[in-house]
Design a protein around this motif. Structure first.
Motif, PDB file in Angstrom:
ATOM      1  N   ARG B  57       0.876  -1.172   0.000  1.00 38.03           N
ATOM      2  CA  ARG B  57       0.000   0.000   0.000  1.00 38.03           C
ATOM      3  C   ARG B  57       0.912   1.221   0.000  1.00 38.03           C
ATOM      4  N   ASP B  58       0.740   2.071  -0.977  1.00 39.22           N
ATOM      5  CA  ASP B  58       1.639   3.234  -1.038  1.00 39.22           C
ATOM      6  C   ASP B  58       1.180   4.310  -0.068  1.00 39.22           C
ATOM      7  N   GLN B  60      -0.193   7.016  -0.526  1.00 35.95           N
ATOM      8  CA  GLN B  60      -1.494   7.633  -0.786  1.00 35.95           C
ATOM      9  C   GLN B  60      -2.649   6.736  -0.316  1.00 35.95           C
ATOM     10  N   SER B  62      -3.400   3.650  -1.673  1.00 37.06           N
ATOM     11  CA  SER B  62      -3.931   2.723  -2.658  1.00 37.06           C
ATOM     12  C   SER B  62      -3.067   1.466  -2.717  1.00 37.06           C
ATOM     13  N   TRP B  63      -3.712   0.333  -2.998  1.00 38.35           N
ATOM     14  CA  TRP B  63      -3.022  -0.959  -2.959  1.00 38.35           C
ATOM     15  C   TRP B  63      -2.430  -1.308  -4.314  1.00 38.35           C
ATOM     16  N   HIS B  64      -1.289  -1.935  -4.313  1.00 44.90           N
ATOM     17  CA  HIS B  64      -0.651  -2.419  -5.531  1.00 44.90           C
ATOM     18  C   HIS B  64      -0.344  -3.897  -5.365  1.00 44.90           C
ATOM     19  N   ASP B  78       5.643   0.089 -10.971  1.00 41.44           N
ATOM     20  CA  ASP B  78       4.684   0.960 -10.271  1.00 41.44           C
ATOM     21  C   ASP B  78       5.384   1.885  -9.283  1.00 41.44           C
TER      22      ASP B  78
END
Lengths: 165, 347
Positions: B57-58, B60, B62-64, B78
């Motif tokens: 999770r970055d 910000q 949001s999950w990657h 990413d």
């Protein structure tokens, strides 16, 4: 040092995995296994007790059977002895009865013989005395034809009477 | 012997490829093999790995999610890449305004995948026994199932029940799960190729979770005897009244017990792995001294590695047993009535 600081991601996944594993096994596996282990242990214990009892009963039955056999032997021996005793007794009784009977027969025979003997004796005596009288009459008739002979006889008889007295 | 050969194959391969460069660094190799990774090495190849998902999770929020293969050889995906050196060496990092930061990392790493394999093995063990019961009812299991059942019986009848008495049934599921999970993880850690090879119980995160479970069970289920022993123990009054000496020691003890559980398992298993790797690396360290020395060292280290592996197999069981036994003891001290506990122990 990476090795000594727990990584958050791994802690998270470890917790999730362990919790799930625990929930599944705690619900479906461990209680079943433990219950079965205990049931089997109980069953084995019961089996052991049962076997012990059975062995005890068997031992009891064996000793009981042995005692029955011994008693039966004893009774058998007693019966045999009794029978033996009875046999001798019967023989003895029979012997006694036979003796009595024989004696009776003998007595009767003796009596008959005695009677016959007496009767024949009596008859013989009568006959003998009749003969003797006849002979004596004849002898007396011949010998006492003379006076002297008569006197001599009288003397002799008188002497005999005297001597007797 | 096969196990030893396999064990030697991997570090040897690693050492050979790394030894081609000038800087042969034993320390790095050792920690690489003890630590976690984003992919799973396959034997006889240093570059190819079994890809595993990276989940981050970055900053910000949001999950990657992507395959670990995309990060091979320092590649970036990413905006994420594996750091080399620095505070986050070997971990996935992101960059925000030119500053390296560590995202929230819930990746299915090699260790997580190995955890799941171990969990699966434990499930198979547990259900192989229950399945036998379904099929054969009261009959005693044979072969493998029998050995699993024996382990359950051994732990339950000779450790858990004598210690916990009437409470045994409540806590046995946790203790048995912990025992089998640790035991399987230990053994899988000794297998060097794919399904094993992850140094799980030699990783402090794993043992920490296990120790925390015992800690929480002990302290959340503790009865009044347990708390009385901590805050008003049976000692002369001067030891506890004006200055809470005993209380301090007891409260300290509440935390040292699980800490000892955690560190004991971790240190024992990591130590075992480390010794085997170091023994293997000795061959390459001594390689520069000529063939005679290398040959001698090879024989020596192979024999000792084999011996250590056999010892580690024993240690795998002993450590799983010790962890479970001590957890049982700590839980029994917290939840059992002292008198009942004694009676059960004597019975």
């Amino acid at each position: 040092m990476e090795l000594f600081t727990p990584e958050l991601g791994l802690v998270f996944w470890m917790f999730v995995t362990f919790a799930l594993l625990f929930l599944i096994l705690a619900k479906f596996a461990w209680p079943v296994i433990i219950k079965m282990l205990e049931e089997r242990a109980d069953m084995i214990d019961k089996g052991v007790v049962y076997a012990q009892n059975a062995k005890e009963q068997l031992d009891n039955a064996k000793s009981e059977a042995a005692s029955y056999i011994a008693e039966a032997r004893k009774q058998q021996a007693e019966i045999l002895r009794e029978a033996d005793k009875m046999k001798t007794q019967i023989i003895e009784e029979a012997k006694a009865a036979a003796t009595v009977e024989a004696k009776k027969v003998m007595d009767a025979a003796n009596l008959a013989i005695e009677q016959a003997r007496k009767a024949s004796e009596k008859q013989l005596r009568q006959e003998v005395s009749a003969f003797a009288l006849g002979i004596a009459e004849k002898v007396v008739r011949e010998n006492l034809a003379s006076e002297s002979a008569q006197t001599k006889l009288v003397d002799k008889l008188l002497n005999e009477v005297e001597n007797k007295n | 012997m096969a196990l030893a050969a396999l064990l030697l194959a991997m570090p040897a391969q690693a050492a050979v490829t790394e030894g081609e460069g000038e800087d042969f660094n034993p320390k790095e190799i050792i920690f690489h093999h003890l630590g976690d990774a984003y992919g799973w090495e396959v034997p006889f190849s240093h570059s190819q790995r079994i890809p595993l998902p990276v989940i981050v999770r970055d900053c910000q929020g949001s999950w990657h999610i992507f395959s670990s293969n995309r990060l091979n050889d320092g590649a970036s995906y990413d905006g994420f890449y594996i750091a080399h050196g620095g505070e986050y060496s070997g971990k996935v990092v992101g960059e925000q305004d030119g500053v390296q930061y560590r995202p929230l990392d819930l990746s299915i790493t090699k260790d997580v995948a190995a955890l799941w394999i171990a969990a699966l093995v434990v499930l198979l063990i547990g259900f192989s026994v229950t399945r036998w019961y379904k099929k054969h009812n009261m009959k005693a299991p044979r072969r493998w199932t029998a050995s699993f059942e024996f382990l359950v019986e051994f732990m339950y009848m000779s450790v858990i029940r004598p210690t916990l008495g009437s409470k045994a049934k409540t806590y046995a599921p946790y203790l048995l799960t912990a025992f089998f999970f640790i035991f399987v993880m230990n053994l899988l850690g000794l297998v060097v190729i794919f399904p094993g090879g992850a140094n799980l119980t030699g990783n402090v995160a794993v043992t920490l979770v296990l120790a925390l479970c015992t800690f929480f069970i002990t302290n959340l289920r503790g009865n009044k005897h347990y708390w009385k022993e901590i805050f008003w123990p049976d000692v002369p009054v001067w030891l506890k009244c004006p200055l809470p000496i005993m209380q301090a020691i007891e409260v300290f003890g509440v935390f040292t017990k699980p800490a000892a559980l955690c560190v004991r398992l971790f240190a024992n298993m990591m130590g075992g792995h480390m010794i085997v790797i170091v023994l293997t690396l000795l061959i390459f360290i001594f390689a520069k001294f000529g063939p005679a020395v290398t040959g001698g060292i090879t024989v020596f280290s192979v024999l000792f590695s084999l011996f250590m592996l056999l010892l580690d197999t024993l240690v795998s069981f002993i450590q799983a047993f010790v962890f479970t036994m001590l957890s049982t003891l700590f839980i029994s001290m917290a939840v059992c009535d002292p008198h009942e506990g004694h009676d059960e122990a004597e019975a």
